[in-house]
Design an enzyme around this catalytic site. Structure first.
Site, PDB file in Angstrom:
ATOM      1  N   PRO A  88       6.341   8.536   2.387  1.00  0.00           N
ATOM      2  CA  PRO A  88       6.575   9.926   2.813  1.00  0.00           C
ATOM      3  C   PRO A  88       6.451  10.091   4.331  1.00  0.00           C
ATOM      4  CG  PRO A  88       4.438   9.701   1.734  1.00  0.00           C
ATOM      5  CD  PRO A  88       5.137   8.385   1.580  1.00  0.00           C
ATOM      6  N   GLU A 115      -2.753   4.902  -3.199  1.00  0.00           N
ATOM      7  CA  GLU A 115      -2.804   5.654  -1.930  1.00  0.00           C
ATOM      8  C   GLU A 115      -1.804   5.106  -0.924  1.00  0.00           C
ATOM      9  OE1 GLU A 115      -4.257   8.459  -0.919  1.00  0.00           O
ATOM     10  OE2 GLU A 115      -4.849   8.632  -3.017  1.00  0.00           O
TER      11      GLU A 115
HETATM   12  N1  SAH Z   1      -1.191   8.278   0.810  1.00  0.00           N
HETATM   13  C1  SAH Z   1       0.198   8.287   1.097  1.00  0.00           C
HETATM   14  C2  SAH Z   1       1.047   8.594  -0.142  1.00  0.00           C
HETATM   15  C3  SAH Z   1       1.030   7.506  -1.159  1.00  0.00           C
HETATM   16  S1  SAH Z   1       2.071   7.881  -2.500  1.00  0.00           S
HETATM   17  C4  SAH Z   1       0.479   9.373   2.117  1.00  0.00           C
HETATM   18  O1  SAH Z   1      -0.070  10.468   1.976  1.00  0.00           O
HETATM   19  O2  SAH Z   1       1.269   9.165   3.043  1.00  0.00           O
HETATM   20  C5  SAH Z   1       2.371   6.303  -3.198  1.00  0.00           C
HETATM   21  C6  SAH Z   1       3.686   5.630  -2.825  1.00  0.00           C
HETATM   22  O3  SAH Z   1       4.751   6.466  -3.238  1.00  0.00           O
HETATM   23  C7  SAH Z   1       3.911   5.383  -1.350  1.00  0.00           C
HETATM   24  O4  SAH Z   1       3.336   4.162  -0.938  1.00  0.00           O
HETATM   25  C8  SAH Z   1       5.429   5.358  -1.244  1.00  0.00           C
HETATM   26  O5  SAH Z   1       5.940   4.065  -1.512  1.00  0.00           O
HETATM   27  C9  SAH Z   1       5.858   6.285  -2.359  1.00  0.00           C
HETATM   28  N2  SAH Z   1       6.254   7.621  -1.879  1.00  0.00           N
HETATM   29  C10 SAH Z   1       5.571   8.777  -2.020  1.00  0.00           C
HETATM   30  N3  SAH Z   1       6.229   9.814  -1.501  1.00  0.00           N
HETATM   31  C11 SAH Z   1       7.386   9.336  -1.010  1.00  0.00           C
HETATM   32  C12 SAH Z   1       8.495   9.923  -0.340  1.00  0.00           C
HETATM   33  N4  SAH Z   1       8.551  11.229  -0.061  1.00  0.00           N
HETATM   34  N5  SAH Z   1       9.524   9.123   0.024  1.00  0.00           N
HETATM   35  C13 SAH Z   1       9.499   7.799  -0.240  1.00  0.00           C
HETATM   36  N6  SAH Z   1       8.466   7.179  -0.872  1.00  0.00           N
HETATM   37  C14 SAH Z   1       7.417   7.931  -1.254  1.00  0.00           C
END
Ligand code: SAH
Length: 251
Positions: A88, A115
């Site tokens: 993200p 995470e």
């Molecule tokens: N702690 C991180 C989120 C982890 S979510 C943060 O807040 O930035 C877990 C996984 O989901 C991430 O490693 C990524 O590969 C995927 N992911 C989550 N949201 C995403 C998004 N908007 N676009 C692409 N990948 C995403």
């Protein structure tokens, strides 16, 4: 084009491998899909791919050793091309990026879970981080599948002439026009008359006007960008005025 998904849920690739346009692209060998599971590179007794975060706090973090080995294995399979990490925090994915990726011969997509991924893997293994938008998924797989789908449509021969990608939203900098099929009247609503006229020039003009008008209403940022790039002709500007006038008249 060979795409390798690095994921602890490799079976999720089935969604694009087995269905629709992407499924046909795989069967026609225009698109090759492979997966690498970091768990296969976890050498401890429990084959764990995650561990507690340094500094404390909730959740788990993907361990660097198995992930690095998995990415290295994926790179060998893809042969060439970038390694993109789904995140993200990455650059927002769009159609232009999808088209760029379609010109590569290989691609590695790294899907995080928990995470996220130990930052050192991102620093050492990843060419770019890619985000689907301002929301958080529980894993990168769905993001990677979106990338594969959006990219595959731009591979030569994947879409037939009739549904050529170039006519869809964004390709020309505009949103697509509305579409209609039979019956001629549905729920009391007729199909726009011009579409039944057989007058191809008039139909083209109507479609262009709808595309322009819709983009103006829904995505003025796209229209402005196109205008600044010199992509709007004098007749486009006239169509936009016509669209606005028709809207005002309620037609
Ligand atoms: N702690 C991180 C989120 C982890 S979510 C943060 O807040 O930035 C877990 C996984 O989901 C991430 O490693 C990524 O590969 C995927 N992911 C989550 N949201 C995403 C998004 N908007 N676009 C692409 N990948 C995403």
């Amino acid at each position: 084009m060979r795409v390798v998904l690095v994921s602890v849920f490799p079976e999720m690739i089935g969604a694009v491998r087995d269905n629709g346009v992407t499924g046909r692209a795989v069967r026609d060998s225009r698109l090759e899909l492979a997966t690498v599971n970091p768990r296969d590179y976890a050498r401890d007794r429990h084959r764990s791919v995650d561990d507690r975060p340094y500094g404390g706090g909730p959740g788990m973090v993907m361990r660097p050793e198995p992930l690095t080995e998995a990415v290295e294995a994926a790179r060998k399979i893809s042969g060439a091309g970038p390694v993109l990490c789904m995140s993200p925090q990455g650059r927002r994915f769009d159609d232009a990026w999808a088209r760029e990726l379609a010109r590569e011969s290989g691609l590695v997509l790294l899907a995080g879970r928990y995470e996220g991924i130990d930052e050192r893997v991102i620093a050492s293994q990843v060419d770019a981080e890619l985000s689907l938008g301002d929301f958080v998924l529980s894993g990168g797989e769905l993001a990677a599948l979106c990338v594969i789908d959006a990219m595959a449509r731009w591979l030569p021969g994947v879409l037939g002439h009739a549904d050529s990608a170039a006519q869809d939203s964004f390709a020309s900098g505009l949103l697509d026009c509305p579409h209609y099929t039979r019956p001629e009247v549905f729920a009391g609503e007729p199909v726009p008359e011009v579409l039944l006229s057989g007058d191809h020039a008039a139909i083209e003009r109507w479609r262009r006007k709808q595309s322009l008008g819709r983009t103006q209403e829904r995505r003025p940022d796209l229209l402005e960008r196109l205008r600044e790039a010199g992509g709007l002709s004098a007749s486009d500007e006239q169509l936009l005025r016509d669209y606005a006038a028709e809207r005002q008249r309620g037609s």
